[in-house]
Write an enzyme that holds these catalytic residues in place. Structure first.
Site, PDB file in Angstrom:
ATOM      1  N   GLU A   1      -2.288  -1.662  -3.611  1.00  0.00           N
ATOM      2  CA  GLU A   1      -3.515  -1.056  -3.258  1.00  0.00           C
ATOM      3  C   GLU A   1      -3.266   0.480  -2.762  1.00  0.00           C
ATOM      4  OE1 GLU A   1      -4.614  -3.558   0.415  1.00  0.00           O
ATOM      5  OE2 GLU A   1      -3.366  -2.164   1.629  1.00  0.00           O
TER       6      GLU A   1
ATOM      7  N   HIS B   1      -8.732  -6.326   6.496  1.00  0.00           N
ATOM      8  CA  HIS B   1      -8.361  -5.610   7.489  1.00  0.00           C
ATOM      9  C   HIS B   1      -8.621  -6.138   8.979  1.00  0.00           C
ATOM     10  CE1 HIS B   1      -7.164  -1.473   8.939  1.00  0.00           C
ATOM     11  NE2 HIS B   1      -7.003  -1.216   7.833  1.00  0.00           N
TER      12      HIS B   1
ATOM     13  N   HIS C   1       0.746  -1.102   0.051  1.00  0.00           N
ATOM     14  CA  HIS C   1       0.041  -0.083   0.100  1.00  0.00           C
ATOM     15  C   HIS C   1       1.084   1.403   0.049  1.00  0.00           C
ATOM     16  CE1 HIS C   1      -3.867   1.598   1.664  1.00  0.00           C
ATOM     17  NE2 HIS C   1      -3.477   2.509   1.160  1.00  0.00           N
TER      18      HIS C   1
HETATM   19  N1  PXP Z   1      -6.915  -3.841   2.808  1.00  0.00           N
HETATM   20  C1  PXP Z   1      -6.708  -2.566   2.847  1.00  0.00           C
HETATM   21  C2  PXP Z   1      -7.202  -1.879   1.666  1.00  0.00           C
HETATM   22  C3  PXP Z   1      -5.575  -1.902   3.717  1.00  0.00           C
HETATM   23  O1  PXP Z   1      -5.460  -0.808   3.653  1.00  0.00           O
HETATM   24  C4  PXP Z   1      -5.070  -2.890   4.830  1.00  0.00           C
HETATM   25  C5  PXP Z   1      -3.990  -2.299   5.646  1.00  0.00           C
HETATM   26  O2  PXP Z   1      -2.896  -1.797   4.825  1.00  0.00           O
HETATM   27  C6  PXP Z   1      -5.534  -4.270   4.629  1.00  0.00           C
HETATM   28  C7  PXP Z   1      -6.369  -4.655   3.552  1.00  0.00           C
HETATM   29  C8  PXP Z   1      -4.810  -5.234   5.654  1.00  0.00           C
HETATM   30  O3  PXP Z   1      -5.290  -4.788   6.872  1.00  0.00           O
HETATM   31  P1  PXP Z   1      -4.390  -5.402   8.247  1.00  0.00           P
HETATM   32  O4  PXP Z   1      -2.863  -4.877   8.207  1.00  0.00           O
HETATM   33  O5  PXP Z   1      -5.093  -4.858   9.616  1.00  0.00           O
HETATM   34  O6  PXP Z   1      -4.368  -7.059   8.219  1.00  0.00           O
END
Ligand code: PXP
Length: 248
Positions: free
Chosen positions: A74, A202, A43
């Site tokens: 992303e 997430h 990201h």
């Molecule tokens: N999906 C998106 C769009 C995110 O921004 C993130 C965090 O960067 C995640 C998934 C993954 O979340 P986590 O780090 O809490 O597993």
């Protein structure tokens, strides 16, 4: 079978706390891939708080030749160029991931914390999705489990949605969990009916993942924060195997 894409942001965060390139995200990506991870996610934010543009280029060089591993980038499609950050869409066009997940995240957000409101941003997103399609990429939109919004995602051309699972994870152990789970289930079913694939991410972890992964046709989860913490106690190789076991 749901694919596991490992988000390496937190490895970059540790690296950025010192000068130099230790730990190297590419070395950790190799461990994840060797242990059977199905994908690598990053990201790259304009403030470069964790993943930097050069990380995306180096990871693309590692992952793109591997036909059975997906590279997912992303971020905020409206993030403009600043300093050596070329702008999100320009970086994606340069590095050509298999999947681009568009996320409505502002620079002031600690992390992604909501899905798109396509009533206001749908028409701005439509040409961006078209451009990514013309480059040959799959496009996924980060969404809350809101059925009307999911219909709009289809209408503007998304191939997949990624359900924002933060509230589901926060409700773990509370009496709101079941209702939230049912909302995500209904959102996933609608998306599948409309012909869009379903990803999720997430705050998923070793405790809450199995229930979420019981959603039929869940194609991919991307996990970073808990995965990195679990790696501190279990080691990264064992952690990949533990998450894979819950998805298999
Ligand atoms: N999906 C998106 C769009 C995110 O921004 C993130 C965090 O960067 C995640 C998934 C993954 O979340 P986590 O780090 O809490 O597993």
């Amino acid at each position: 079978m749901t694919d596991l894409s490992i988000n390496l942001n937190k490895i970059a965060l540790i690296r950025n706390s010192r000068e130099g390139n230790y730990p190297d995200v590419v070395e950790f990506a190799k461990v994840c891939i060797d242990q059977g991870a199905d994908g690598i996610t990053v990201h790259p934010r304009p403030d470069q708080r964790h993943i930097r543009p050069e990380d995306v280029r180096r990871l693309a060089a590692l992952v793109q030749p591997l036909t059975d591993v997906e590279f997912n980038v992303e971020g905020n499609p409206f993030a403009p160029a600043i300093g050596d950050y070329p702008g999100f869409i320009e970086l994606v066009a340069e590095t050509m991931p298999d999947q681009c997940t568009l996320v409505p995240d502002g620079d002031d957000q600690l992390t992604s914390d909501h899905g798109f409101d396509l009533t206001s941003s749908g028409e701005q997103l439509r040409p961006i999705i078209e451009r990514l399609h013309s480059l040959g990429m799959r496009v996924s939109l980060f969404m809350d489990p809101d059925l009307a919004q999911i219909e709009l995602a289809k209408e503007i051309g998304a191939d997949r949605i990624e359900l924002y699972t933060g509230p589901y994870a926060a409700a773990w152990g509370s009496d709101q969990l079941e209702a939230l789970f049912q909302e995500h289930l209904a959102a996933a079913e609608l998306s599948t009916r409309l012909g869009m694939g379903v990803n999720a991410g997430h705050d998923l972890n070793l405790h809450n993942l199995a229930k979420f992964a019981s959603i039929p046709n869940l194609l991919e989860v991307s996990i970073g924060h808990a995965f990195t913490v679990d790696s501190l106690t279990l080691g990264m190789a064992k952690t990949v195997q533990s998450y894979k076991a819950l998805l298999g």
